[in-house]
Structures are given as structure tokens and as C-alpha cells.
Design a protein around this motif. Structure first.
Motif, PDB file in Angstrom:
ATOM      1  N   PRO A   7      34.918  13.000 -13.811  1.00 10.43           N
ATOM      2  CA  PRO A   7      34.155  14.199 -14.055  1.00 10.43           C
ATOM      3  C   PRO A   7      32.543  14.016 -14.568  1.00 10.43           C
ATOM      4  O   PRO A   7      31.811  14.616 -14.228  1.00 10.43           O
ATOM      5  N   ALA A   8      32.470  12.713 -15.281  1.00  8.07           N
ATOM      6  CA  ALA A   8      31.215  12.459 -15.698  1.00  8.07           C
ATOM      7  C   ALA A   8      30.490  11.940 -14.691  1.00  8.07           C
ATOM      8  O   ALA A   8      29.203  12.538 -14.579  1.00  8.07           O
ATOM      9  N   ARG A   9      30.833  11.278 -13.545  1.00  4.18           N
ATOM     10  CA  ARG A   9      29.978  11.102 -12.444  1.00  4.18           C
ATOM     11  C   ARG A   9      29.754  12.129 -11.635  1.00  4.18           C
ATOM     12  O   ARG A   9      28.569  12.227 -11.072  1.00  4.18           O
ATOM     13  N   THR A  10      30.686  13.419 -11.471  1.00  6.30           N
ATOM     14  CA  THR A  10      30.505  14.482 -10.708  1.00  6.30           C
ATOM     15  C   THR A  10      29.424  15.076 -11.478  1.00  6.30           C
ATOM     16  O   THR A  10      28.682  15.782 -10.759  1.00  6.30           O
ATOM     17  N   SER A  11      29.459  15.455 -12.661  1.00  4.73           N
ATOM     18  CA  SER A  11      28.379  16.078 -13.355  1.00  4.73           C
ATOM     19  C   SER A  11      26.870  15.509 -13.130  1.00  4.73           C
ATOM     20  O   SER A  11      26.105  16.343 -12.926  1.00  4.73           O
ATOM     21  N   TRP A  12      26.960  13.947 -13.110  1.00  4.50           N
ATOM     22  CA  TRP A  12      25.534  13.290 -12.899  1.00  4.50           C
ATOM     23  C   TRP A  12      25.135  13.597 -11.586  1.00  4.50           C
ATOM     24  O   TRP A  12      23.911  13.920 -11.387  1.00  4.50           O
ATOM     25  N   ARG A  13      25.947  13.570 -10.790  1.00  4.27           N
ATOM     26  CA  ARG A  13      25.684  13.915  -9.169  1.00  4.27           C
ATOM     27  C   ARG A  13      25.370  15.355  -9.162  1.00  4.27           C
ATOM     28  O   ARG A  13      24.153  15.467  -8.390  1.00  4.27           O
ATOM     29  N   GLY A  14      25.701  16.216  -9.949  1.00  4.82           N
ATOM     30  CA  GLY A  14      25.386  17.455  -9.912  1.00  4.82           C
ATOM     31  C   GLY A  14      24.106  17.707 -10.384  1.00  4.82           C
ATOM     32  O   GLY A  14      23.132  18.356  -9.766  1.00  4.82           O
ATOM     33  N   VAL A  15      23.669  16.926 -11.590  1.00  2.00           N
ATOM     34  CA  VAL A  15      22.528  17.043 -11.910  1.00  2.00           C
ATOM     35  C   VAL A  15      21.413  16.347 -10.812  1.00  2.00           C
ATOM     36  O   VAL A  15      20.305  16.860 -10.755  1.00  2.00           O
ATOM     37  N   LEU A  16      21.854  15.415 -10.253  1.00  3.30           N
ATOM     38  CA  LEU A  16      20.657  14.562  -9.309  1.00  3.30           C
ATOM     39  C   LEU A  16      20.520  15.771  -8.000  1.00  3.30           C
ATOM     40  O   LEU A  16      19.516  15.999  -7.606  1.00  3.30           O
ATOM     41  N   ALA A  17      21.621  16.382  -7.705  1.00  5.53           N
ATOM     42  CA  ALA A  17      21.549  17.118  -6.272  1.00  5.53           C
ATOM     43  C   ALA A  17      20.648  18.467  -6.886  1.00  5.53           C
ATOM     44  O   ALA A  17      19.915  18.789  -6.148  1.00  5.53           O
ATOM     45  N   LEU A  18      20.874  18.845  -8.050  1.00  4.65           N
ATOM     46  CA  LEU A  18      19.888  20.296  -8.452  1.00  4.65           C
ATOM     47  C   LEU A  18      18.865  19.944  -8.579  1.00  4.65           C
ATOM     48  O   LEU A  18      17.819  20.656  -8.242  1.00  4.65           O
ATOM     49  N   ALA A  19      18.150  18.536  -9.324  1.00  4.07           N
ATOM     50  CA  ALA A  19      16.976  18.340  -9.513  1.00  4.07           C
ATOM     51  C   ALA A  19      16.277  17.859  -8.149  1.00  4.07           C
ATOM     52  O   ALA A  19      15.039  18.423  -8.065  1.00  4.07           O
TER      53      ALA A  19
END
Length: 502
Positions: A7-19
Motif C-alpha cells: 500500500p505504501a508503494r501504491t500510494s507514492w505511485r499515485g502521488v507520482l501519477a497525480l503530480a
């Protein structure tokens, strides 16, 4: 080994995609607003092209530029966190066995796709560096500055590319090539807003930032291409793609100057980086995250290559080529207009040069196979020097503008080909694990040479003939380094033969 939760990796991937999405949207908004800003249609009568010229905007009127910058920093932070997670959670990967001589069809198709995307990205990367020369004449006219002051734009841009070459090679080791490629293309896209900077100082700063993004792409893409082509034919294959990308990149730059600059002005040459950058960012998923193919090389060939082209010799070679290529490329658009040629005519001739280079790419690859990289460089350097010296001594640069422009285009063909050779050679002879770092360091010295070229010429030479003679001498410097390398290779080959016989 540290365990990192999914979940932590998924969350940061989401941040990267959003940015990344915010950078894309903000850059697109800035691009379209630049073409709809008030005042574009007030400079001429209805229907005239003069009224469509772009102009600068106050920084307060460009909120999307600051939003894109903040989102880009957020994307960088997310990528660094993901890279640290991957390093902590993934054990060292054992050595990959050598690939078979015949790859499965789907692997071949995958390699072709990656090669096509990497070559296209390299093309756009080269086009932005080449655009510097086409921007400077229009920029000087608008801001009313002299050549020495205008050269600061080239200095800032090339300084950024030198820094980017070093940073990107290190960053790719921490966060992976795919994420590094995405960040570079997003940075390239966001900084295209320099086309709306209101003053010269703003252009200098933004050109430096764009250079950081652009400078990191070339060594990384050459590394990706080198990993795709194992075996003895790798050098020729990657050099061929590099020559093709260099030719098409200059064609994109000169063609944009030919068809778009007369209508919209010089600023459009920066702004078109937004749509091309977005296309490259969309292809990030195709770029392999790490080395995709390894292949053993003959021990004797490895020994010969590494002792012929030592790291320091590669640095000297790259620096001398940077001096020559950027020194001439930055001045060619200005030199082409010395004899009174119009903007459109000069750009048309330079575009024809780029087309000729595209058509000659196959012949140049054959020359590479026949004479090797040093042999090709020596011959091209001699031809360029003779042409430029003849042009300087004869006085044709002013008296015969058409002939002068034709000679300059041929010389440009030669120096751009030399520029397409040095980096693939450096990547070819490097160890698999060090290829990215070696390519980055060699590219750094090439950019330093490129930085020194326009600066030295603008400060030390005062006439057209002096520029031509200076570039001719720089070309001979490149040829001398290449000739020394070729001689060193022959000596080492004889030594190897004696050692084998003993």
C-alpha cells in the motif's frame, strides 16, 4: 532486508501519477494561452501574418508555470521515495545469463518498439539544443542586444545540459530509467513556457532549467539503445540510430524555424516543446526500467577497446567535438544571413542540409563500418576544415551568400555527424554496470565543450572570417584526437598479436 508494504508503494505511485498529470495539464494550458493572449492580433491588418506574432507575458499572468514547477518538484520527491523503497525492498539481482543469438519474435518486436521510442526521444532532445541557434537572431532583434549578450542564452542552456548529463545518470541509478525518463520529459515540457518570458533574463533562467532536463536524456537514451543491441554490431547499430536522430532533430529545429518563425516569431520555437514533450512523456511506459539485455563480448576485444579509448581520452574527444559542433551550430543561422539572405531563405537552406543528412544516414553508417568511428571523424574533420577555410579566404561569405550558405550546410552535415558518433562509442566500450554513468560523464565533457564553443567564439572573434577560421581549427583538433586514437589502436592491436603469438 527492509520490508516495504505494497500500500505504501501504491500510494507514492499515485502521488507520482497525480503530480505528472498536473504538470501535463498546466503545461497544456500555458501552451494554449500563449497563442490566445491579448494583443496577438493587434499588430497588423485582419488576415495578416504579422499580427499573429507571440509576445512576452508578465509572470503574474502565468500561474500555470508555477503550478507546473511545483508539481514537477512533487513528482521528483515521489520518485525518490519510490526509489529508496525499491532499493530497500528488492535484493540484489543475480547476473543475467547471456541471451541467445536468436531472440523470440515477441522480444524482437519489443526491442524495435523501445528502439523507435528512444530514437524519437533522442531526436526531440537534439532538436531543442539545435533550436538555440535559430532563436538567437530573433531574440537579439526583439530585445536589442548584441551578440555577446545574446550568447548568454547559449551559455545558460549548455550549462544546464552539462549539469543534467551528470545528474540524470546518477538519478537513474536511484529511481530507475523509466522514472528518470518521465521526469526529464516532464521538465522539458514545463520549461517550454520560456517562450512567454517577458525579458531576456527570464529567458536565460528558463533556458538553464530546460537544459537540465534535456541534457539528461541523451546519455540515458544512448545507454538504453546500447543495451538493446548485444554483440559486435552494437556500435554500428546505435551510431546509425544516433546519426538518424541527429539529422531528424536538426530537421525539426530548422523546419520549425522555416515554417513557424515567420508567422509566430522566435518564441514559438520554444513553445512547441510542450506538445512534443507531452508525446514523449506518454511513451514513458515503453522505456525499460533497467538493463534489458546483456551479452558477453570477446575478452580480447574488450581489452583492446578499453585500452584504446580510455576514459580520459574519451573526455578529450567529447570535449573537442563539443567545441566544434556547438561552436558552428550556434553561429550557422547568423552566418547564413550575413550576405543578405532573408530569414526564410536562410532557414530553407539549413532545412535542406538536415534533409541531406537524413538521406545520407545510411552511407554514414557504411562509412562507420568501413573506417570505424575514428576514421569517419578524421575524414569529416578534414572536409569541414577545408570547406570553412576556403569560404573564409575567398570572401564568399559576404560576396556570394547562396554559395556561402551551401558550404555552411555541408559543413554542418559533417560536424553533426561527428557529434552523433562519440556517445555511442563510449557506451559501446563501457561495462554493463557502468554504461549509464560512463555515458553521463562523457556527455558532460561534450556539453562543457559545447558551452565553451559559442562563448569563446563570441568573445574572441570579431568578424565572419574569424569565426570560419576558428571553427576550421576546432575541426582539425577533433581530427587530430581521432587520428591519435586510431594510431593508438593500431599499436595496441600489434601488441596484442605479439602477446597472443608468445
Amino acid at each position: 532486508m527492509t520490508t516495504v508494504s505494497g500500500p505504501a508503494r501504491t500510494s507514492w505511485r499515485g502521488v507520482l501519477a497525480l503530480a505528472a498529470a498536473v504538470v501535463v495539464v498546466a503545461s497544456a494550458m500555458g501552451f494554449f494561452r500563449a497563442f490566445t493572449m491579448p494583443g496577438m492580433d493587434s499588430m497588423g491588418p485582419p488576415g495578416s501574418t504579422a499580427g499573429r506574432r507571440l509576445h512576452g507575458m508578465a509572470l503574474a499572468d502565468m500561474p500555470e508555470m508555477f503550478v507546473a514547477g511545483a508539481a514537477l518538484l512533487l513528482a521528483l520527491g515521489a520518485a525518490l521515495v519510490l526509489g529508496r523503497m525499491r532499493q530497500g525492498a528488492v535484493p540484489a539481482v543475480p547476473a543475467v545469463p547471456a541471451v541467445p543469438a536468436v531472440l523470440p519474435p515477441q522480444t524482437v518486436r519489443g526491442r524495435r518498439t523501445i528502439a523507435a521510442v528512444a530514437t524519437a526521444a533522442l531526436t526531440i532532445d537534439i532538436s531543442k539544443t539545435s533550436t538555440l541557434g535559430f532563436v538567437i537572431p530573433g531574440l537579439r532583434t526583439e530585445y536589442g542586444i548584441d551578440a555577446s549578450t545574446a550568447s548568454l542564452l547559449a551559455v545558460s542552456g549548455l550549462s544546464g545540459t552539462a549539469l543534467g548529463a551528470l545528474l540524470c545518470s546518477r538519478l537513474a541509478e536511484r529511481i530507475g530509467r523509466r522514472a528518470c525518463y518521465l521526469l526529464a520529459t516532464l521538465g522539458f515540457t514545463a520549461t517550454s513556457m520560456c517562450g512567454t518570458m517577458p525579458d531576456f533574463g527570464g529567458n536565460v533562467v528558463m533556458c538553464f532549467l530546460m537544459g537540465i532536463a534535456v541534457g539528461g536524456l541523451a546519455p540515458m537514451l544512448i545507454t538504453v539503445l546500447s543495451d538493446l543491441f548485444p554483440g559486435p554490431g552494437r556500435g554500428a547499430a546505435v551510431t546509425g540510430l544516433s546519426i538518424l536522430a541527429t539529422a531528424i532533430g536538426y530537421l525539426v529545429a530548422s523546419g520549425s524555424a522555416l515554417w513557424l518563425e515567420p508567422v509566430f516569431g522566435w518564441r514559438v520555437l520554444w513553445l512547441i516543446g510542450a506538445p512534443t514533450g507531452l508525446l514523449l512523456a506518454a511513451a514513458a511506459a515503453v522505456i525499460p526500467d533497467q538493463r534489458s539485455i546483456r551479452a558477453p563480448a570477446a575478452a580480447e576485444n574488450n581489452w583492446l577497446a578499453r585500452n584504446t579509448l580510455t576514459t580520459r581520452l574519451q573526455w578529450v574527444f567529447a570535449f573537442s567535438i563539443g567545441l566544434t559542433t556547438f561552436g558552428l551550430t550556434t553561429w550557422v543561422p547568423t552566418l547564413s544571413r550575413v550576405g543578405g539572405l532573408s530569414l526564410t531563405t536562410a532557414n530553407a537552406l539549413l532545412t535542406g542540409s538536415a534533409v541531406a543528412m537524413v538521406l545520407c544516414a545510411g552511407l554514414l553508417v557504411l562509412g562507420y563500418r568501413r573506417f570505424g568511428p575514428t576514421g569517419v571523424t578524421v575524414r569529416l574533420a578534414v572536409c569541414v576544415a577545408i570547406l570553412l577555410l576556403a569560404l573564409a579566404v575567398s570572401g564568399w561569405a559576404v560576396a556570394a551568400p547562396w554559395l556561402s550558405a551551401a558550404v555552411l550546410t555541408v559543413a554542418l552535415l559533417g560536424v553533426n555527424t561527428m557529434a552523433a558518433v562519440f556517445l555511442p562509442v563510449a557506451a559501446d566500450v563501457a561495462d554493463d554496470g557502468l554504461r549509464g554513468r560512463v555515458a553521463g560523464s562523457v556527455s558532460f565533457f561534450n556539453r562543457l565543450g559545447g558551452l565553451a564553443g559559442p562563448l569563446v567564439l563570441s568573445l574572441l572573434v570579431k568578424s565572419v572570417s574569424e569565426v570560419l577560421v576558428s571553427v576550421a581549427l576546432l575541426a582539425m583538433l577533433c581530427g587530430s584526437v581521432a587520428a591519435y586514437t586510431s594510431r593508438r589502436q593500431r599499436v595496441l592491436r600489434k601488441a596484442a598479436a605479439v602477446r597472443t603469438a608468445a
